[in-house]
Design an enzyme around this catalytic site. Structure first.
Site, PDB file in Angstrom:
ATOM      1  N   ASP A 188       0.861  -1.174   0.000  1.00  0.00           N
ATOM      2  CA  ASP A 188       0.000   0.000   0.000  1.00  0.00           C
ATOM      3  C   ASP A 188       0.900   1.227   0.000  1.00  0.00           C
ATOM      4  O   ASP A 188       1.759   1.369   0.863  1.00  0.00           O
ATOM      5  CB  ASP A 188      -0.892  -0.007   1.248  1.00  0.00           C
ATOM      6  N   GLU A 273      -1.535  -1.396  -6.172  1.00  0.00           N
ATOM      7  CA  GLU A 273      -2.787  -0.820  -6.648  1.00  0.00           C
ATOM      8  C   GLU A 273      -2.544  -0.162  -7.992  1.00  0.00           C
ATOM      9  O   GLU A 273      -1.518   0.475  -8.197  1.00  0.00           O
ATOM     10  CB  GLU A 273      -3.292   0.242  -5.662  1.00  0.00           C
ATOM     11  N   CYS A 346     -12.581  -5.059   5.152  1.00  0.00           N
ATOM     12  CA  CYS A 346     -11.924  -5.757   6.259  1.00  0.00           C
ATOM     13  C   CYS A 346     -11.116  -6.908   5.676  1.00  0.00           C
ATOM     14  O   CYS A 346     -11.645  -7.730   4.924  1.00  0.00           O
ATOM     15  CB  CYS A 346     -12.969  -6.306   7.228  1.00  0.00           C
ATOM     16  N   CYS A 349     -12.720 -10.449   7.266  1.00  0.00           N
ATOM     17  CA  CYS A 349     -14.021 -11.017   6.869  1.00  0.00           C
ATOM     18  C   CYS A 349     -14.551 -10.411   5.564  1.00  0.00           C
ATOM     19  O   CYS A 349     -15.617 -10.773   5.102  1.00  0.00           O
ATOM     20  CB  CYS A 349     -15.051 -10.819   7.989  1.00  0.00           C
ATOM     21  N   ASP A 375      -3.232   0.935   7.036  1.00  0.00           N
ATOM     22  CA  ASP A 375      -2.434   0.706   5.831  1.00  0.00           C
ATOM     23  C   ASP A 375      -2.091  -0.772   5.653  1.00  0.00           C
ATOM     24  O   ASP A 375      -2.099  -1.300   4.546  1.00  0.00           O
ATOM     25  CB  ASP A 375      -1.155   1.548   5.871  1.00  0.00           C
TER      26      ASP A 375
HETATM   27 ZN   LIG Z   1     -14.325  -7.929   9.453  1.00  0.00          ZN
END
Ligand SMILES: [Zn+2]
Length: 411
Positions: A188, A273, A346, A349, A375
């Site tokens: 990143d 990215e 996230c 998850c 980051d």
């Molecule tokens: Zn999560």
């Protein structure tokens, strides 16, 4: 495979040669600015396209109007127009910001594009350039001397500080490298901490200027501005300013090279990215118009300009450019993924929500409670976007439910 590689050497120029270089760089800058203005005007009025061929065709006419332009080698002038054309193509493709005018003593350079026109004598460490003749360059002694491989494609002569350097671009046929055995890594590129790795290790800092150095720079700039135009003291102040800026630039370049070499050399896969500089930095329409007096930046635009500066200072484009050739060179793979939501998702998850990111530095998942440096979390998302067999859904789901329960208990 065919590989392009550049080497940079400091030139030991005689006084007349230094003068020639300054002059040639000045003429190329003049041609660049003129051609840029022509293109900008054409763009404003009716979108008539002033392309490379049209502009190169007008060079002869220009020389008739301003004979001193002919003092610069014709190839260098053509190359300047070609470089401008490339700059516009990069802009139109969204890879770069709108080309800017060049200023005196700022990136003074010119390029010889014709391999037939120069020779390199590596034993005596000198290079023959059109109109300049043989010029000694600095290289290490004996086995420490850098060797050139392949055929020379072009030579760029540029001023940095008070010295002139030659960047020699070579094309060589090299064997395919043995693929690197190593972990995959997502990176990143942040404004605050330069390069953050998905592995969670200490971010790689690309040093900008310290506060003390910024103050020092401001002081040198003020001293320079106070000196009378054309005076010897002004020339001295300019040298001091250029030396200071060159030192900062050298330190940055060194850090960027070390970082990209480490990334390419020890990872089988590097995921970055696919940042469109155009989307993040100012579009040409948002530029302050210098012709309009009393122009004020709207609120927020100044802050954005500061961010732009920070982004460009870190040289994201340069980091990517280096990764592109170094990954090929060392035998690792570079993948660029779309940047959407990498900072809001996230990494545990994959729940995506703007509220996940509480501050610039901290990430806290609103669904599973996963907390991490923002980051590092983004770098992990970048990595999983770049790997075809990313984290399996079940493993992630299990982690997610545990986190959820524990969060409820805590609440
Ligand atoms: Zn999560």
């Amino acid at each position: 495979m065919q590989l392009l590689k550049g080497h940079r050497f400091r030139l030991d120029l005689a006084e007349s040669q230094t003068e020639f270089c300054s002059r040639t760089a000045g003429i190329c800058r003049f041609v660049w600015n003129l051609a840029l203005e022509q293109r900008s005007m054409a763009w404003k009025h009716g979108r008539h396209h002033a392309g490379y061929n049209a502009q190169a065709g007008e060079l002869a006419e220009l020389k008739g109007l301003a004979p001193w332009i002919a003092e610069a080698p014709h190839h260098c002038l053509q190359q300047t127009l070609r470089d401008l054309d490339t700059a516009f193509q990069n802009f139109f493709a969204g890879r770069a910001a709108y080309p800017t005018f060049r200023k005196r003593f700022q990136k003074d350079s010119f390029r010889f594009p014709d391999p037939k026109q120069f020779k390199v004598d590596e034993v005596r460490q000198q290079i023959k350039l059109p109109k300049l003749g043989w010029v000694p360059y600095r290289n290490g002694k004996g086995r420490h001397a850098l060797k050139l491989h392949g055929t020379i494609k072009s030579v760029t002569v540029a001023r940095e500080g008070q010295h002139w350097f030659a960047s020699i671009l070579c094309e060589a046929e090299v064997a395919e490298p043995v693929p690197v055995l190593g972990p995959a890594v997502g990176i990143d590129l942040g404004v605050a901490q330069a390069i953050t790795l998905s592995s969670g290790q200490e971010p790689i800092q690309i040093p900008g200027m310290t506060k003390a150095e910024s103050r020092r720079l401001a002081r040198i700039q003020r001293a320079f501005a106070r000196k009378q135009r054309g005076s010897i003291n002004r020339a001295k102040a300019r040298t001091r300013l250029a030396e200071f800026q060159a030192r900062i630039a050298r330190r940055r370049r060194d850090a960027v090279h070390k970082a990209t070499t480490m990334l390419a050399k020890s990872h089988s896969l590097v995921v970055i990215e696919d940042l469109r500089i155009k989307g993040m930095t100012k579009a040409p329409a948002a530029r302050p118009d210098p012709e309009q007096e009393g122009h004020f930046l709207p609120n927020g635009a100044a802050a954005k300009a500061g961010l732009n500066k920070a982004i460009l200072d870190k040289g994201w484009g340069e980091i990517r450019r280096q990764l592109e050739y170094k990954c090929r060179w060392y035998g690792s793979r570079l993948v660029a993924v779309p940047p959407a939501y990498t900072s809001q998702e996230c990494s545990a998850c994959h729940h995506t929500e703007a509220g996940n990111r509480t501050t610039q530095a901290e990430f806290l998942c609103l669904r599973c409670g996963h907390a991490e440096n923002a980051d590092t979390n983004a770098a992990k998302n970048i990595l999983s976007k770049g790997t075809a067999d990313g984290p399996s859904v079940s493993a992630c789901g299990a982690r997610a439910s545990v986190g959820r329960r524990s969060r409820k208990v805590a609440a």
